[in-house]
Design a protein around this motif. Sequence first.
Motif, PDB file in Angstrom:
ATOM      1  N   VAL A  82       0.863  -1.175   0.000  1.00 58.84           N
ATOM      2  CA  VAL A  82       0.000   0.000   0.000  1.00 58.84           C
ATOM      3  C   VAL A  82       0.905   1.233   0.000  1.00 58.84           C
ATOM      4  CG1 VAL A  82      -1.752   1.324   1.243  1.00 58.84           C
ATOM      5  CG2 VAL A  82      -1.859  -1.179   1.230  1.00 58.84           C
ATOM      6  N   ALA A  83       0.831   2.013  -1.063  1.00 53.53           N
ATOM      7  CA  ALA A  83       1.620   3.252  -1.118  1.00 53.53           C
ATOM      8  C   ALA A  83       0.975   4.274  -0.199  1.00 53.53           C
ATOM      9  CB  ALA A  83       1.663   3.801  -2.540  1.00 53.53           C
ATOM     10  N   ARG A  84       1.806   5.138   0.358  1.00 56.17           N
ATOM     11  CA  ARG A  84       1.275   6.148   1.268  1.00 56.17           C
ATOM     12  C   ARG A  84       2.046   7.448   1.119  1.00 56.17           C
ATOM     13  NH1 ARG A  84      -1.531   5.642   6.341  1.00 56.17           N
ATOM     14  NH2 ARG A  84      -1.215   7.476   7.625  1.00 56.17           N
ATOM     15  N   GLY A  87      -1.158  10.298   4.188  1.00 55.00           N
ATOM     16  CA  GLY A  87      -2.247   9.635   4.894  1.00 55.00           C
ATOM     17  C   GLY A  87      -3.444  10.527   5.160  1.00 55.00           C
ATOM     18  N   THR A  88      -3.734  11.457   4.276  1.00 60.48           N
ATOM     19  CA  THR A  88      -4.920  12.306   4.468  1.00 60.48           C
ATOM     20  C   THR A  88      -6.114  11.856   3.632  1.00 60.48           C
ATOM     21  OG1 THR A  88      -4.371  13.891   2.703  1.00 60.48           O
ATOM     22  CG2 THR A  88      -3.452  14.327   4.892  1.00 60.48           C
ATOM     23  N   SER A  89      -5.973  10.747   2.923  1.00 59.01           N
ATOM     24  CA  SER A  89      -7.077  10.282   2.073  1.00 59.01           C
ATOM     25  C   SER A  89      -8.365  10.172   2.881  1.00 59.01           C
ATOM     26  CB  SER A  89      -6.734   8.919   1.478  1.00 59.01           C
ATOM     27  OG  SER A  89      -7.885   8.394   0.847  1.00 59.01           O
ATOM     28  N   SER A 148      -7.858  21.356   0.161  1.00 55.65           N
ATOM     29  CA  SER A 148      -7.880  22.002   1.480  1.00 55.65           C
ATOM     30  C   SER A 148      -6.835  21.404   2.408  1.00 55.65           C
ATOM     31  CB  SER A 148      -9.254  21.843   2.128  1.00 55.65           C
ATOM     32  OG  SER A 148     -10.247  22.318   1.277  1.00 55.65           O
ATOM     33  N   SER A 149      -6.407  20.184   2.100  1.00 59.44           N
ATOM     34  CA  SER A 149      -5.407  19.511   2.928  1.00 59.44           C
ATOM     35  C   SER A 149      -3.994  19.849   2.487  1.00 59.44           C
ATOM     36  CB  SER A 149      -5.625  18.000   2.808  1.00 59.44           C
ATOM     37  OG  SER A 149      -5.690  17.640   1.426  1.00 59.44           O
ATOM     38  N   GLN A 150      -3.818  20.912   1.711  1.00 57.56           N
ATOM     39  CA  GLN A 150      -2.552  21.131   1.013  1.00 57.56           C
ATOM     40  C   GLN A 150      -1.340  21.318   1.905  1.00 57.56           C
ATOM     41  OE1 GLN A 150      -3.830  25.683  -0.074  1.00 57.56           O
ATOM     42  NE2 GLN A 150      -2.593  24.641  -1.532  1.00 57.56           N
ATOM     43  N   CYS A 153      -0.977  17.143   2.613  1.00 55.99           N
ATOM     44  CA  CYS A 153      -1.044  16.057   1.643  1.00 55.99           C
ATOM     45  C   CYS A 153       0.126  16.113   0.671  1.00 55.99           C
ATOM     46  CB  CYS A 153      -2.375  16.067   0.898  1.00 55.99           C
ATOM     47  SG  CYS A 153      -2.626  17.489  -0.172  1.00 55.99           S
ATOM     48  N   SER A 154       0.505  14.956   0.157  1.00 56.77           N
ATOM     49  CA  SER A 154       1.676  14.873  -0.716  1.00 56.77           C
ATOM     50  C   SER A 154       1.263  14.926  -2.179  1.00 56.77           C
ATOM     51  CB  SER A 154       2.425  13.570  -0.450  1.00 56.77           C
ATOM     52  OG  SER A 154       1.684  12.478  -0.961  1.00 56.77           O
ATOM     53  N   LEU A 155       2.209  15.316  -3.016  1.00 60.73           N
ATOM     54  CA  LEU A 155       1.934  15.315  -4.446  1.00 60.73           C
ATOM     55  C   LEU A 155       1.642  13.883  -4.915  1.00 60.73           C
ATOM     56  CD1 LEU A 155       1.783  16.887  -7.114  1.00 60.73           C
ATOM     57  CD2 LEU A 155       4.194  16.352  -7.454  1.00 60.73           C
TER      58      LEU A 155
END
Lengths: 481, 406
Positions: A82-84, A87-89, A148-150, A153-155
């Motif tokens: 599982v790529a991560r 973890g804001t999904s 909004s999680s910018q 959250c990762s690219l």
Amino acid sequence: MSMIAMPAPDQAIIARRGSIVRDLERLIGAKAVIGDEDGRRAFETDGLTAYRCKPLAVVLPGTTDEVSRVLAYCHQHKIKVVARGAGTSLCGGALPAEDALVIGVSKMNKVLNIDYANRTARVEAGITNLGISAAVAPKGFFYAPDPSSQLACSLGGNIAMNSGGAHCLKYGVTTNNVLGLKMVLIDGRVVDIGGAHLDQPGFDLLGLIIGSEGQFGIVTEATVRILRSAEGARPMLLGFGSSEAAGRAVSAIIAAGIIPVAIEFMDKPAIHVCEAFAKAGYPLDVEALLIIEVEGSEDEISALLGHIVTLVQPFAPSVIRISESPEQTAAIWKGRKSAFGAIGRISEYYCMDGTIPLGRMPEVLTKISQICSSYGLRVANIFHAGDGNLHPLILYEANDPDQVEKAELCGAEILKLCVAVGGCLTGEHGVGVEKRDLMRVQFSQDELVMQMRIKTIFDPHWLLNPAKVFPLDGREAAAAA
Amino acid sequence: MQSYLKPATEWELQRTLLDASASNTPVEIVGNGTKRGIGREMQTAAQITTASLTGVRLYEPTELVMSARAGTPLARVESDLASRGQMLAFEPIDIAPLVGGERGAASIGSVFATNLSGSRRISAGAARDHILGIKAISGGGQSFHSGGRVMKNVTGYDLSRALCGSWGTLAVLTEVTFKVLPMAQETATLLLFNIDDAIAVEALAQAMGSPYEVSGAVHIQAPLAARLWHQGLAGERQSITALRIENFSTSIAYRTERLKAVLKAYGEVHVLDHDMSISFWDEMRQLSVLQGSSAPLWRISTAPHAGPKVVAGITRFMDCNAFYDWSGGLIWAEVLPTADAGAADIRRVIASVGGHATLIRGQPAVRSAVEVFQPLEPALAEISRNLKSVFDPAGILNPGRMYAAF
Ligand SMILES: Cc1cc2nc3c(=O)[nH]c(=O)nc-3n(C[C@H](O)[C@H](O)[C@H](O)COP(=O)(O)OP(=O)(O)OC[C@H]3O[C@@H](n4cnc5c(N)ncnc54)[C@H](O)[C@@H]3O)c2cc1C
């Protein structure tokens, strides 16, 4: 919420945890491998916190080559992955499985190259979304998609989910702003797709990979478009007596040929919660609020906002408030962008992410409120009105299992409603586990098989994030030929 | 030439493809056939056209969305949009006249199937950026859809985009749903004359890096500029560098002045007014400067700033006339006819700079002998071949049009 079934884990793999962890330590160094219980617990969930599962182990590689070695190993030993990113999904996209290795790209967060003449930046996939804009801001540039999680959250996660944001009405979502990728395939091979040029040879593999939810490979680098910032931007608040009036106002603005950078809608419950949190000066006595932002020089902004004010008159706005200072602007956006956090302070909430045609909004909002009250739950709605992306936030009591289950049922009903009126299950958050079992509402089994066969091209043994996106039954037809 | 099968319904098309797939009968897929001259030469037993699948199915100007059946003429789509002051922002080019096809006759399906985008691609995105949803029949005869009619949709894999630019080799589009945008109230064009490629592209980059939302950035070398029809520019014997701004009329004067200031280091800046601008950019859409020649023509995509380097590299091997679009990132290069139309040398230059090249205009014999589309890296070729077999297991759709192997 624990209604969505996960596949039974492979006990044989779990039994080999010790030796797998040792192998991984040999491959990329002990510091980059987490095998202990406490360490693994830190990765047990993502933004869909109702689902939790400690992974087999976690690796945090620092280079593409390390990712490649780890994947080649997993491929050889048939270990799921599982790529991560951060973890804001919100759809459980990064939810681990007991028999799966989590590969986190968060340490790979460097800016590799900024090329202002070509208006591109090459970055590692673990960089935060805001990190890209921050790197190019000194020269007046920015990276456009702004979830909004910018801050967090990762690219890589944005690419996996094809994330969007409030300003995507004008600038497009992730897929419109990424030109190239470096991706590690499940067997460890590294491929470069696209580059600094504006289109690619052959099939649009870039388009196919963006939005594939970590099921095709692990993205380690990307070349993104950076844009010159406008001279200025200013939002305005418009309050209306009904959501219908607000919807019509949006139509009138667009019909007049104006594409604001953002048109955000909030209903009354959302306004109240956000105002209590951000003190943004939102009017509390309106049924619907629009935040409309335009860009340009001072004069251009004034002219455009003036034009918009004229256009919305027929819909009797009770409040028209143009931001008068950078502080007010910041507060207005803080209110909107922290909506989730604000609502999170008063209650647990379940954030839905359907899309609907703008013209159906009033009717959909009425039905959503009926659906929610039929379950005895409250709801607040936030809507990217310009692009039809609706976020109903269903409020529930997390420690009441009955409410938890109701929230999930209620959410499913809302998403079915979105599809029924011509929208879709998810506009920007992705399918993940959350909407996996609803995929048949939008696709036939044959269509799902076609998509699953495409996964099989990239991942013949279904090792990459396999419990997600597709219903667990009916997968056999997609097996490698 | 065989006659075209012209299914009038999606169902009929599906039947035809199921039969063709079952009997391993290769079929050529065309809309109105305007771009038949592009691609590798094919031998097919049958031909299918979507020309009878016409009609705009949905148009919601305030939701910025239109759906049309694949065979609907592009001209019809654009006139419907224009009647509401809207447009296809990616400004599809009309490539047909370059390859012996009929001007202005393309179908909307073909625009997406070939991902044809014009000068505004640099600011507004390509055709593939505007696709929202598709309905299609795969080479295996399966009817499927992807995406929808809303602006944002991440439900399932993005097959809509995957089909853009696949030249009818994966599936036959039957309906496309796409994003549309308002036309600008006013357009202006800033021109620089007689500057060499590298400096011109630097000027274009300066303008693109300004906050004035430049929506077209081209540089036309002198020999090609001489082919312009434009009433103000016809007969120019020097290179032309042009930048477009579009906006509300209230903004145009201001932005023109600001941009002039950005460009003044590059020479005297001339300005075309709205009407003259419209006709100039319309000419760019029609690729007028590439018409009236039968010389081999390459379409090269590279990082914008590398454009002049690519052209200089090619010029070391052969005579070459270039027209740069996309701020230098898209090069149309006309070269002298040779056995391989310069393919080997051009691709060698690109290999060192980055990008890809497609032979757009070439004699059939040349198009049989060289790779028309850029050869893919082995790993990507393998993925592409597998993608082809998922959609078209019998390999019947436009076989060999893009690549010999699939
Ligand atoms: C408060 C809040 C607000 C949000 N607002 C928005 C919003 O406005 N718009 C929006 O679109 N989303 C929003 N989201 C959702 C979420 O932030 C996005 O989906 C984001 O892109 C996830 O990034 P991440 O790095 O956290 O990815 P993760 O959660 O770690 O992973 C998400 C998915 O990406 C995959 N993945 C991660 N990295 C890689 C990689 N390198 N290679 C391949 N696959 C990878 C994972 O396997 C998983 O499937 C919000 C979330 C929160 C909590």
